[in-house]
Design an enzyme around this catalytic site. Structure first.
Site, PDB file in Angstrom:
ATOM      1  N   HIS A   1       0.697  -1.329   0.115  1.00 29.14           N
ATOM      2  CA  HIS A   1       0.117  -0.186  -0.236  1.00 29.14           C
ATOM      3  C   HIS A   1       0.817   1.056  -0.173  1.00 29.14           C
ATOM      4  CE1 HIS A   1      -3.936  -1.795   1.021  1.00 29.14           C
ATOM      5  NE2 HIS A   1      -3.161  -3.026   0.905  1.00 29.14           N
TER       6      HIS A   1
ATOM      7  N   ASP B   1       3.379   9.571  -0.686  1.00 31.74           N
ATOM      8  CA  ASP B   1       2.206   8.876  -0.256  1.00 31.74           C
ATOM      9  C   ASP B   1       1.784   7.740  -1.469  1.00 31.74           C
ATOM     10  OD1 ASP B   1       0.310   7.985   1.215  1.00 31.74           O
ATOM     11  OD2 ASP B   1      -0.720   9.915   1.460  1.00 31.74           O
TER      12      ASP B   1
HETATM   13  P1  ADP Z   1      -2.876   6.216   5.208  1.00 33.07           P
HETATM   14  O1  ADP Z   1      -3.497   5.071   4.810  1.00 33.07           O
HETATM   15  O2  ADP Z   1      -1.385   6.594   5.056  1.00 33.07           O
HETATM   16  O3  ADP Z   1      -3.476   6.756   6.477  1.00 33.07           O
HETATM   17  P2  ADP Z   1      -4.994   7.441   3.228  1.00 33.07           P
HETATM   18  O4  ADP Z   1      -5.187   8.977   2.983  1.00 33.07           O
HETATM   19  O5  ADP Z   1      -4.691   6.482   1.959  1.00 33.07           O
HETATM   20  O6  ADP Z   1      -3.618   7.475   3.925  1.00 33.07           O
HETATM   21  O7  ADP Z   1      -6.174   6.868   4.232  1.00 33.07           O
HETATM   22  C1  ADP Z   1      -6.535   7.623   5.191  1.00 33.07           C
HETATM   23  C2  ADP Z   1      -7.758   7.050   5.712  1.00 33.07           C
HETATM   24  O8  ADP Z   1      -8.081   7.156   7.048  1.00 33.07           O
HETATM   25  C3  ADP Z   1      -8.990   7.405   4.865  1.00 33.07           C
HETATM   26  O9  ADP Z   1      -9.919   6.407   4.815  1.00 33.07           O
HETATM   27  C4  ADP Z   1      -9.434   8.759   5.764  1.00 33.07           C
HETATM   28  O10 ADP Z   1     -10.962   9.037   5.698  1.00 33.07           O
HETATM   29  C5  ADP Z   1      -8.935   8.150   7.181  1.00 33.07           C
HETATM   30  N1  ADP Z   1      -8.720   9.335   8.035  1.00 33.07           N
HETATM   31  C6  ADP Z   1      -7.827  10.047   8.070  1.00 33.07           C
HETATM   32  N2  ADP Z   1      -7.971  10.951   9.120  1.00 33.07           N
HETATM   33  C7  ADP Z   1      -9.146  10.633   9.618  1.00 33.07           C
HETATM   34  C8  ADP Z   1      -9.800  11.445  10.755  1.00 33.07           C
HETATM   35  N3  ADP Z   1      -9.182  12.351  11.704  1.00 33.07           N
HETATM   36  N4  ADP Z   1     -10.905  10.786  11.221  1.00 33.07           N
HETATM   37  C9  ADP Z   1     -11.352   9.777  10.648  1.00 33.07           C
HETATM   38  N5  ADP Z   1     -11.136   9.086   9.373  1.00 33.07           N
HETATM   39  C10 ADP Z   1      -9.607   9.559   9.225  1.00 33.07           C
HETATM   40  O1  F6P Z   2      -1.953   2.744   4.040  1.00 30.15           O
HETATM   41  C1  F6P Z   2      -0.828   2.578   4.794  1.00 30.15           C
HETATM   42  C2  F6P Z   2      -0.879   2.158   6.137  1.00 30.15           C
HETATM   43  O2  F6P Z   2       0.261   1.945   6.743  1.00 30.15           O
HETATM   44  C3  F6P Z   2      -1.732   0.758   6.432  1.00 30.15           C
HETATM   45  O3  F6P Z   2      -0.606  -0.174   6.197  1.00 30.15           O
HETATM   46  C4  F6P Z   2      -2.029   1.237   7.938  1.00 30.15           C
HETATM   47  O4  F6P Z   2      -3.231   0.418   8.089  1.00 30.15           O
HETATM   48  C5  F6P Z   2      -2.432   2.453   7.896  1.00 30.15           C
HETATM   49  O5  F6P Z   2      -1.505   3.234   7.144  1.00 30.15           O
HETATM   50  C6  F6P Z   2      -2.701   3.215   9.174  1.00 30.15           C
HETATM   51  O6  F6P Z   2      -1.338   2.824   9.994  1.00 30.15           O
HETATM   52  P1  F6P Z   2      -1.549   2.112  11.383  1.00 30.15           P
HETATM   53  O7  F6P Z   2      -1.729   0.639  11.076  1.00 30.15           O
HETATM   54  O8  F6P Z   2       0.190   2.204  11.886  1.00 30.15           O
HETATM   55  O9  F6P Z   2      -2.344   2.809  12.295  1.00 30.15           O
END
Ligand code: ADP
Ligand code: F6P
Length: 552
Positions: free
Chosen positions: A186, A398
């Protein structure tokens, strides 16, 4: 039996192929979609944040199978009733792998998030190459491998996710598992000059090559992986004759492909249109002063570029004084990996910057930055997405970034503008409708904010319409389909198949169709939940020809 990959190579007319995943799909990821948290009166279940959990939870909503992962708990916690209850609410079963405090510190926080996470995001100076972390990483990967080996049969398809579990294939092969196995990363995959800094680079590459399919978010990541193999594992040979490249090592063949992840567009759009969300979003706009609402939503992670974003917003207010009192930034962060020193520093840095900007610019009736530090529920998140005029998504690096896609899906009135980093997987994918920026160039980001705030309604609508089409087409269902579809190539590599089970069944009949120019293959999938007809073009892109209920 012919497979989809090799059939594109054969340029002769009609041919047929069929392919069955007879058993269930066993998803394996470090995190389950649920997080069990201790509190005074016992334990409660929360939704996990992060792209992996959001995407997989949405993609598997109607599928049967098993999801193996960590629920955030240690072995002494008795979570069976909570897990059972959470499984009953889903079409698949949740199976938990518990981690000891030592494993959480050295596997999860340590190897995964103090070594691989920064390294794979091109930030090697943030890595802490502690050799003990490597020992525990191997041990925990064996543990996940053991639980998966106990759960899977030879008919199942094992789909392992993300950088926490790169050694599970060799652990499972050693435990005698012969079911087909895929791995999806991912995060980004770094270039050789960065990857080679990892002391354990070779065993990791070798173990990855024990999967039948390895998937990446972008061609750039896949090419980096291939370049690392070329430099560090010359005994692995690349074969690029078929639709997706394959790597051969010691009698085993692994397909490597690009599968950009998406969201459940229809579900986000449907929920965003609900009257309660509409009301909530109107309430947010009423309460926040200013004409233009800018929104940032992130896990509190240094890869997300939050300090850089705040500095860009500050530059906007300095450079365009007429925007003061009219533009407001809402920055929502969900706490993440709080035990790791880099993350603790980041929180302090972000909070200091927010208070500095507010101290410099606040006027009676207008606060420039609203900072929310908590996990929002889906409804609240959607209300913010709908209320926003500008989605500001500026990670330094990202894999994909699903927030960018969620923002577009929620923009049902096509009013918002997306500003997105060129260094997120979503950047190149959404470039035709978004404003692309370099997050390190504060001046460029400030200018993009100004352009978006002053853009005509017509241009905003045209851009957002385009974005929504892309996000709709490249949705999470398509991501799953295209990954599973890459399996026939692996089947040639010798994965065993057996009798059928009642779980996920995925059958293709594929043929060439001379009546459709530019179309390499027509495939028909036989399953009530699977789109019945689509085609793979000669450009290797999958396009829809018909719809099935429950599908986009
Ligand atoms: P990562 O996997 O690195 O966290 P992404 O943008 O791909 O980054 O995914 C983040 C996910 O977490 C999204 O589905 C988003 O809606 C959720 N998210 C991020 N911040 C918040 C928050 N403050 N409250 C609820 N959901 C959140
Ligand atoms: O999408 C990247 C990622 O590292 C996922 O593997 C993971 O579930 C998510 O971000 C949130 O991070 P964590 O599992 O460390 O809370």
């Amino acid at each position: 039996m012919t497979n989809i990959a090799t059939s594109t190579k054969e340029s002769t007319a009609r041919m047929s192929a069929s392919r069955v995943i007879k058993g269930r799909v066993i998803n394996v990821s470090n995190r389950l979609p649920i997080l069990i948290r201790k509190h005074a009166g016992g334990a409660r279940v929360e939704r996990s944040s992060g792209g992996l959990a959001t995407a997989l939870e949405a993609g598997w909503r109607h599928q049967r199978g098993v999801w193996i992962g960590w629920a955030g708990t240690s072995p002494e916690q008795h979570i069976d009733p909570l897990l059972l209850k959470a499984s009953q609410d889903r079409s698949y079963t949740l199976r938990s792998v518990s981690l000891t405090d030592d494993e959480i510190a050295k596997f999860y926080s340590g190897f995964a998030n103090e070594i691989i996470w920064p390294l794979f995001h091109d930030m090697p100076s943030r890595c802490n190459f502690d050799p003990e972390y490597w020992e525990i990483y191997q041990r925990v990967n064996r543990k996940f491998g053991r639980v998966t080996a106990e759960t899977a049969t030879d008919d199942d398809f094992i789909w392992v996710h993300d950088y926490h579990l790169m050694l599970t294939a060799s652990a499972m092969r050693q435990a005698g598992v012969s079911a087909p196995m895929g791995f999806f990363l991912h995060t980004p995959f770094p270039a050789p000059d960065i990857f080679e800094k990892l002391p354990w680079k070779k065993p990791i590459l070798r173990s990855l090559l024990e999967f039948d399919v390895i998937g990446f978010q972008s061609d750039h990541d896949r090419e980096n992986f291939a370049a690392c193999l070329e430099r560090l594992l010359p005994e692995a040979t690349m074969e690029s004759g078929s639709r997706r490249p394959q790597v051969r090592l010691g009698g085993r063949r692994t397909v490597i492909g690009t599968f950009p992840i998406g969201i459940d567009f229809d579900e986000f759009t449907r929920q965003a249109a609900e009257p309660a969300i509409e009301e909530h979003s109107a309430e947010i706009r009423r309460r926040l002063s200013g004409d233009t609402l800018v929104l940032g939503v992130d896990r509190l992670d240094y890869t997300k570029g939050i300090p850089e974003r705040l500095k860009s917003f500050r530059l906007l207010l300095r450079r365009f004084p007429e925007q003061r009192g009219h533009i407001t930034l809402v920055q929502v962060v969900v706490p993440s990996r709080e035990e790791i020193p880099n993350y603790k520093h980041l929180r302090r840095e972000v909070e200091l910057l927010v208070s500095q900007i507010n101290g410099e610019f606040t006027e009676p009736g207008w606060v420039p930055v609203h900072y929310i530090h908590r996990n929002l529920g889906r409804e609240e998140l959607l209300a913010y997405y709908r209320a926003a005029d500008i989605g500001l998504v500026t990670p330094l690096k990202d894999g994909m970034n699903l927030v960018a896609k969620e923002f577009c899906a929620a923009q049902i009135d096509e009013r918002g503008v997306l500003i997105v980093s060129e260094f997120a997987g979503a950047g190149p994918e959404l470039r035709s409708g978004a404003i692309l920026v370099n997050p390190n160039d504060f001046s460029e980001v400030a200018q993009a904010l100004h352009d978006a705030a002053t853009m005509s309604a017509e241009e905003k609508r045209n851009r957002m319409r385009l974005l929504r089409q892309i996000v709709k087409e490249h949705n999470v269902q398509r991501w799953i389909r295209s990954f599973l579809e890459a399996m026939p190539e692996a089947e040639v590599a010798g994965s065993k198949r057996g009798a059928s089970d009642s779980g996920f069944q995925y059958t293709f009949n594929s043929r060439r169709d001379e009546t459709m120019p530019g179309v390499a293959l027509i495939a028909t999938a036989h399953h009530p939940k699977v789109r019945p007809r689509y085609h793979i073009g000669s450009d290797a892109k999958l396009r829809v020809l018909g719809k099935a209920s429950g599908e986009d």
